[in-house]
Design an enzyme around this catalytic site. Structure first.
Site, PDB file in Angstrom:
ATOM      1  N   LYS A   1      32.006  21.568 -87.898  1.00 24.07           N
ATOM      2  CA  LYS A   1      31.912  22.349 -88.644  1.00 24.07           C
ATOM      3  C   LYS A   1      33.376  22.454 -89.537  1.00 24.07           C
ATOM      4  O   LYS A   1      32.895  22.716 -91.388  1.00 24.07           O
ATOM      5  CB  LYS A   1      31.532  23.524 -88.484  1.00 24.07           C
ATOM      6  CG  LYS A   1      30.063  23.279 -87.703  1.00 24.07           C
ATOM      7  CD  LYS A   1      28.822  24.364 -87.894  1.00 24.07           C
ATOM      8  CE  LYS A   1      27.578  23.935 -87.394  1.00 24.07           C
ATOM      9  NZ  LYS A   1      28.045  23.227 -86.067  1.00 24.07           N
TER      10      LYS A   1
HETATM   11  C1  PLP Z   1      27.173  22.446 -85.768  1.00 22.60           C
HETATM   12  C2  PLP Z   1      26.705  21.155 -84.561  1.00 22.60           C
HETATM   13  C3  PLP Z   1      26.265  20.163 -84.638  1.00 22.60           C
HETATM   14  C4  PLP Z   1      24.554  20.120 -84.672  1.00 22.60           C
HETATM   15  O1  PLP Z   1      25.338  19.891 -86.070  1.00 22.60           O
HETATM   16  P1  PLP Z   1      23.743  19.250 -87.265  1.00 22.60           P
HETATM   17  O2  PLP Z   1      23.979  19.202 -88.836  1.00 22.60           O
HETATM   18  O3  PLP Z   1      23.653  21.242 -87.556  1.00 22.60           O
HETATM   19  O4  PLP Z   1      22.758  18.667 -86.825  1.00 22.60           O
HETATM   20  C5  PLP Z   1      26.666  19.669 -83.146  1.00 22.60           C
HETATM   21  N1  PLP Z   1      27.186  19.586 -82.540  1.00 22.60           N
HETATM   22  C6  PLP Z   1      28.568  20.677 -82.528  1.00 22.60           C
HETATM   23  C7  PLP Z   1      29.821  21.219 -81.953  1.00 22.60           C
HETATM   24  C8  PLP Z   1      28.300  21.678 -83.716  1.00 22.60           C
HETATM   25  O5  PLP Z   1      28.841  22.136 -83.916  1.00 22.60           O
END
Ligand code: PLP
Length: 497
Positions: free
Chosen positions: A114
């Site tokens: 993120k």
């Molecule tokens: C948020 C997240 C995901 C999922 O990503 P999306 O964009 O919601 O599909 C996968 N792995 C981790 C570690 C995350 O923090």
């Protein structure tokens, strides 16, 4: 031509990028989408290959943010993706095997992917405020079950014209996540634990957004509310960059010939990350199949295989918690792309009413020409962490879900001349150290912080600095409030400096 944004649910609303980022969600409840997608040709890709990540990012973002100055975007990208924030580079590629490469997106300040969006999005919002001559302060409210809150805090800290307040359920996040938020630095941040679960935190935030009188009061104090969640175009757009950049890197590394098709496998929750890969494909990046990897909450696997989305099913808390989701919000953008605004609005209406909708045969055919749905059970996740480590790659629980699906897909397609496969690695294994230790057959120490040391010892690898230094940082936020006291917590935060 200038880019503008429209709602996935139709209507006449047209917004510039700056306005769409500020506003977050369309007036009719839909999500913002560019009215058309820019194209990238092989010639464009060849020009991007010699550039560094910030320069590639500025070039790609500028295709979508035509109301932003290129020089400003470049400066923002250089600051967001600098060595200081992403030691070793923002999106390095490592080998799993000859055919399978890992795209590691967790080298940022909070050790999960993120950061890739939340390091740049606040700068895009700050520019949007200037551009729209905004005089009020943007107050970002976030309800979090862990990863998003910390990444948003790190991204928005000390951004001018913005304040951020994060609410999390006091017993609903890991000790590591709690500590990460409690030691948050920055003059414009506030963190509150609430007595209740994640839904209480989320409902509290939603209530504040919907409370007209309260918003009026904030307005008088010189504030307006804004959100940082993954349906904001400002979160999605920067994620397109790393797919295009990874392709360039693979050409540079000799993994791919320019123009060669690449398959991509993404561990998926809210469908944001994999949708960004789909956009890159639609722009002209030579991507073949997009493998959508889910954990035990495999609603997307079923949807891709049957054309029926049905959230009336049990919810499981898994060891890959950031993918524990029953409503993947960004799927709405894919529907809009495949079947248009009218049908999308209809499906979203059905989803709100009955928790279920079914797409047409044509839409389903279009869907399966791009996507493959797969999932990974808890046992398989554990097993994959172990076998991957024995094979020389240490991965976290979320990445393991994707890796398992990728390996299964590669095996099924062994006979054909299969494409190279890029697997997206979304979190540092140290962020989920207890689960990783268990998978490796190690004891979990009683204190969660000791599991970082235990994992270093067991694997001979080094934990990322931001997690290593957590123990020594000063605790700044220890407040726990009642769930119904969130409005007054917001008010007192607006009064601070
Ligand atoms: C948020 C997240 C995901 C999922 O990503 P999306 O964009 O919601 O599909 C996968 N792995 C981790 C570690 C995350 O923090």
């Amino acid at each position: 031509m200038d880019m503008y944004y429209v709602s996935t649910r139709g209507g006449d609303e047209k917004k510039s990028a700056a306005e769409a980022i500020k506003q977050g969600i369309a007036e009719n409840g839909g999500l913002f989408m560019p009215f058309r997608l820019p194209r990238i040709t092989q010639e464009d890709l060849e020009k991007l290959v010699p550039m560094n990540y910030p320069a590639r990012a500025a070039h790609i973002l500028s295709l979508f943010l035509t109301d932003y100055q290129f020089e400003e975007l470049l400066k923002d990208c250089e600051q967001a993706y600098c060595e200081d924030k992403f030691p070793g580079g923002p999106a390095p590629i490592t080998d799993y095997s000859d055919k399978i490469k890992m795209l590691e997106l967790w080298h940022g300040p909070t050790c999960a992917f993120k950061d890739m969006a939340l390091q740049i999005m606040p700068r895009m919002l700050a520019r949007a405020l200037t551009q729209t001559e905004e005089t009020r302060t943007a107050l970002i409210l976030v309800a979090t079950s862990g990863d998003t809150g910390k990444a948003a805090l790190e991204g928005y800290k000390d951004v001018p014209g913005v304040k951020i307040q994060v609410f999390y359920p006091v017993d609903g996040v890991s000790n590591m996540q709690k500590r990460q938020m409690a030691v948050q630095e920055g003059e414009n941040v506030c963190v509150c634990a609430i007595k209740g679960n994640f839904d209480d935190a989320q409902n509290g935030v939603k209530k504040i957004f919907g409370d007209a009188a309260f918003n009026e009061l904030l307005e008088q104090k010189g504030y307006f509310l804004s959100s940082a969640n993954s349906i904001n175009w400002g979160r999605l757009c920067p994620q397109i960059v790393y797919y295009i950049s990874a392709y360039c890197d693979m050409v540079e590394r000799g993994d791919l010939a320019m123009g060669e098709t690449l398959d991509v496998c993404v561990p998926t929750g809210n469908f944001g990350n994999i949708f960004a890969a789909f956009i890159a494909k639609q722009m002209g990046l030579p991507i073949g199949k997009l493998i959508c990897a889910s954990n035990r909450n495999n609603i997307l696997t079923d949807f891709l295989n049957t054309g029926v989305y049905d959230k009336n099913r049990p919810f499981y808390a898994t060891m890959s918690p950031s993918m524990d989701i029953l409503i993947s919000s960004n799927l709405e953008r894919l529907l809009y792309f495949l079947c248009g605004a009218e049908e999308t609005a209809m499906h979203m209406e059905a989803l709100a009413h009955s928790g279920k909708y079914e797409i047409s045969k044509e839409t389903r055919n279009a869907l399966s020409s791009h996507f493959v749905g797969a999932f990974c059970s808890e046992e398989e996740t554990t097993h994959t962490i172990k076998t991957a480590f024995d094979n020389g790659y240490l991965c976290d629980t979320h990445t393991a879900v994707a890796l398992k699906c990728a390996l299964a897909y590669a095996k099924e397609n062994e006979e054909q001349a299969a494409n190279k496969l890029l697997v997206v690695s979304t979190a540092s294994p140290y962020k989920f150290a207890p689960s990783v230790l268990t998978a490796l057959g190690q004891e979990i120490p009683e204190n969660e912080f000791d599991s970082i040391d235990a994992l270093m010892e067991a694997t001979g690898t080094k934990a990322p600095a931001p997690l290593l230094c957590l123990k020594d940082k000063k605790i700044r936020f220890e407040q726990t409030i009642e769930a119904d006291a969130m409005e007054s917590a917001v008010l007192s935060f607006t009064k601070s400096n």
